[in-house]
Write an enzyme that holds these catalytic residues in place. Structure first.
Site, short mmCIF file in Angstrom:
data_model
loop_
_atom_site.label_atom_id
_atom_site.label_comp_id
_atom_site.label_asym_id
_atom_site.label_seq_id
_atom_site.Cartn_x
_atom_site.Cartn_y
_atom_site.Cartn_z
CG PHE A 177 -1.97 -56.04 -13.84
CD1 PHE A 177 -2.95 -56.95 -13.46
CD2 PHE A 177 -0.73 -56.11 -13.22
CE1 PHE A 177 -2.70 -57.89 -12.47
CE2 PHE A 177 -0.47 -57.05 -12.24
CZ PHE A 177 -1.47 -57.95 -11.86
CD GLN B 25 -9.07 -62.32 -14.04
OE1 GLN B 25 -8.23 -61.53 -13.61
NE2 GLN B 25 -9.32 -62.44 -15.30
CG ASN C 292 -12.45 -72.02 -13.60
OD1 ASN C 292 -13.20 -72.39 -12.68
ND2 ASN C 292 -11.15 -72.26 -13.60
N GLY D 250 -1.65 -65.12 -15.35
CA GLY D 250 -1.96 -65.45 -13.97
C GLY D 250 -3.46 -65.50 -13.75
CD GLU E 199 -9.41 -54.81 -19.09
OE1 GLU E 199 -8.78 -53.77 -19.32
OE2 GLU E 199 -9.81 -55.56 -19.98
#
Ligand code: MOS
Length: 754
Positions: free
Chosen positions: A238, A654, A647, A465, A721
């Site tokens: 992050f 996300q 994807n 991740g 983000e």
């Protein structure tokens, strides 16, 4: 479930290719990597926030059984340079001298035969401090404030915002604040260092292995070629694992002194001060509009807290100035220095705090105008960047608002604050815009194709991740006409071709482009061999028209030949391609900088002819208990348009993760500071509040299709983000709608609503 055996195309929802390895414990995180006979390090960190060390008392620590070495500035000061500062204005030393810059600074490293012995000895280290009164944060005595110098970031002065504000019919003048936040990735900050014949191998979770290598080479006066950094899997970052931290060089020094591998796993509380965090910010916003809702003036002044020496800032006015059509814009950013560790980037670093302020103010303006908040955004929507007159490469902001509003049921909203109730609960509905710039970095990739049709892709990309393994595999499968299971991906290692910093939502765009370029090289060679050879169905054809699809070399008329047969014509069956990709607009020396570990992305694409952003819209329902004032966020809908989604499956995760983070950011998260000691007090994940399952109910994600041929050749804007950006304001706006109380300082907790 998608059919795993299908031919894989970009845009196919695909399970993580490394998922099985992760759930079966086969995936190696940095501290899992086996090294022979490791010793264990434990950090000693400063108990004061400002001053210097006068001396150590080490007898007790040395007496602990199994202790091998204790590093302090007294014995290793000249062994490593300070890590390169990540912003202008200077660096903080750690064990290079006796200076204390902030609480929790690394002041000693204890190395022992076991982790337990190292910890026991570290706790027994005595320190004599010369302490000075620290300045903790905004409003503390002794802080230093400066106007940010023009540098990487810009501010804007367009038209005459002051005059337009003074003359306006409707105006909003408000101040907002956001707290210190810490990333708290589940995987702690770890470093394992092993020397072999004067060369160093570092296992450390990283968002930029080449960057870490470059920094270490400078710190240790080593040729970068003598350093290998390995970061195969990362358990969350992050932003916290993107910037080299002080610990790495000291673990390398410890391993060199002992001539033995040394392993560090820093504790959760140490992670709050040995790495970066999201800076506390303040904002002053003045908006003015004509009665019909058209913005006539936008002023946004920000203040960001940083350490004493560093000018680190995120300057989110670059996003807020671009959001809406407005003829008069004035922005300014101030830096406030205190006795704190240097902040750094944390998910949507500029946009989270600055868009909270702007999108809250837009809601206040909608209320003042008596215009629906969605309609206010529509009235001020623009296809042109108001700061420079350039076109947006694409901008689907209102499509996002319309899709999300419909899904949310926004038309059923009664606009009067406090008008919607559900028993004891006051119900509020709020919305806000999201935006995030479409960044891209340079990258290189090596792709090999074997006679069995299996491909092997090597690129020093990073999977935090987020699914980078899988988007790389999808891109290679798409371009080589393979199935996903025919592609093996190797990443996270400086022995591989370099990829840039995995941050700023730039990574997929940059690495997919490099992989695609290497695949194109392979396609071209196969096609040329097929068209220049005398045998086979493609003799004499134009190689540019041939594609690789579904395991075949294909012509536009439907002629096809198995790839295995076509490959035999080339090289006896196997081939390798290496490609470097410098996206349009990036400097010509990007690849050289990348190899040496310097960052090659900043904000934006680097393009001079368009402004490129991803946009989104977020709608949230909150419930505020009428007596206890407990706040819940039972329902959130987000719609996002970010160009090509490689994807959709991991993209969905996300976006959803970003929205959940937004619930935390708006309602839970804050690093609390003891103002007298300039010390973090809730430096653990019991007291640093984040949403748990019970705090998160319905999260709906809509991916609005968007084709953008201008942003970059693959049309990828990046998604890492934008999912979090609008959530703070959407929730604050919903709380206002529920209660009539406008909360302008995050997080929104019970005490502010009593
Ligand atoms: Mo992300 S904050 O750009 O690592």
């Amino acid at each position: 479930m998608p059919d795993d055996s299908a031919w894989t195309l970009i845009g196919t929802a695909t399970p993580r290719i490394e998922g099985r390895a992760k759930v079966t414990g086969q995936a190696l995180y940095a501290s899992d990597e086996a090294v022979a006979n490791p010793a264990f390090a434990f950090l000693v960190t400063s108990a004061i926030s400002r001053g210097h060390i006068e001396g150590f008392r080490l007898e007790q620590a040395r007496a602990v059984a199994g202790v091998l070495d204790i590093l302090t500035y007294e014995n290793v000061a000249d062994q490593a340079e300070p890590q390169p500062p990540h912003a202008p204005g200077g660096e903080t030393t750690t064990m290079q001298d006796a200076h204390i810059w902030h609480d929790g600074q690394i002041i000693a490293v204890v190395v022992a035969e076991t982790y337990e012995a190292a910890r026991e000895a570290a706790l027994a280290v005595g320190v004599n401090y010369a302490e000075e009164q620290p300045s903790a944060t905004f409003d503390s005595l002794g802080i230093e404030e400066q106007v940010r110098e023009p540098g990487e970031h810009k501010d804007f002065e367009i038209g005459d915002a002051e005059a337009a504000f003074a003359a306006a019919e409707v105006k909003i003048d408000a101040r907002y604040g956001t707290p210190t936040q810490h990333h708290n990735p589940i995987e702690l900050f770890t470093t394992t260092c092993a020397w072999h014949d004067g060369s160093l191998t570092v296992y450390e979770p990283s968002q930029f292995v080449y960057g870490l290598r470059g920094a270490l080479a400078k710190q240790l006066h080593l040729d970068p070629k003598r350093i290998r950094v390995v970061s195969r899997h990362v358990g969350g970052a992050f932003g916290s694992k993107g910037i080299p931290s002080a610990r790495t060089a000291w673990i390398a020094v410890a391993a060199r002194r002992l001539n033995r591998p040394v392993k560090l796993v820093a504790t959760r509380d140490q992670g709050f001060t040995i790495a970066t965090y999201r800076a506390e910010t303040r904002h002053h916003i003045q908006l003015a509009a004509s009665r019909d809702g058209k913005l006539t003036s936008l002023r946004h002044e920000g203040w960001e807290l940083t350490s004493r020496p560093s000018d680190y800032n995120v300057s989110g006015t670059e996003t807020t100035a671009r959001m809406y059509a407005c003829p008069n814009i004035l922005t300014k950013v101030n830096i406030v220095h205190a006795d704190r560790n240097t902040p750094g980037f944390m998910r949507a670093p500029p946009d989270v705090p600055y868009m909270f302020a702007l999108e809250s103010a837009m809601d206040e303006l909608a209320e003042a105008l008596g215009i629906d908040p969605v309609e206010l955004r529509r009235i001020n929507d623009t296809g042109t960047d108001p700061t420079n007159g350039l076109p947006y490469s694409s901008r689907s902001l209102m499509q996002c608002f319309d899709r999300a509003a419909a899904q949310f049921g926004w038309s059923r909203r009664d606009p009067r604050p406090g008008s919607m109730r559900d028993g004891d609960w006051l119900v509020g509905w709020g919305c806000a815009a999201s935006a995030y710039p479409a960044n891209i970095g340079a990258g290189a990739a090596r792709v090999s194709l074997g006679p069995d049709g299996a491909a092997w892709v090597q690129i020093a990309a990073h999977d935090l991740g987020t699914g980078a393994h899988t988007v790389i595999a999808i891109t290679a499968a798409d371009r080589l006409g393979l199935k996903i299971e025919q592609v093996t991906v190797q990443l996270g290692d400086t022995d591989l071709p370099p990829a840039g910093l995995a941050a700023g939502s730039n990574h997929t765009a940059g690495i997919a482009a490099a992989v695609a370029l290497a695949c194109e090289d392979i396609r071209g060679r196969i096609a040329r061999a097929a068209t220049t050879s005398n045998d086979g169905p493609f003799a004499g054809r134009d190689p540019a028209t041939l594609t690789l699809a579904q395991g075949q070399l294909c012509g536009p008329d439907g002629t096809a030949e198995a790839i295995a047969d076509a490959l035999r014509r080339v090289t006896g069956g196997a081939m390798e391609a290496y490609a470097e990709n410098i996206p349009q607009g990036l400097p010509a020396d990007s690849m050289t900088k990348l190899y040496s570990g310097q960052m090659t992305i900043s904000r934006g694409t680097g393009r001079k002819d368009v402004t490129a952003y991803a946009f989104g819209a977020q709608f949230v329902e909150v419930c505020v208990h009428s007596r206890t004032r407990e706040v819940r966020a039972p329902r959130a809908v987000g719609a996002f348009a970010a160009g090509q989604i490689v994807n959709p499956r991991t993209a969905h995760s996300q976006f959803m993760g970003g929205m959940i983070w937004g619930i935390g950011s708006a309602l839970h998260e804050a690093t609390e500071i003891d103002h007298r000691a300039a010390r973090y007090v809730n430096d653990n994940i019991a007291e640093y509040l984040i949403p748990v399952n019970a705090d998160v109910r319905a999260i709906e994600v809509i991916m609005v299709p968007e084709r953008d041929d201008r942003v970059n050749p693959m049309g990828i804007k990046g998604i890492g983000e934008i999912g979090v950006v609008g959530m703070n304001a959407a929730i604050a706006n919903a709380v206002y709608h529920a209660t009539g109380r406008r909360i302008r300082d995050l997080p929104i907790r019970i005490d502010q609503l009593l």
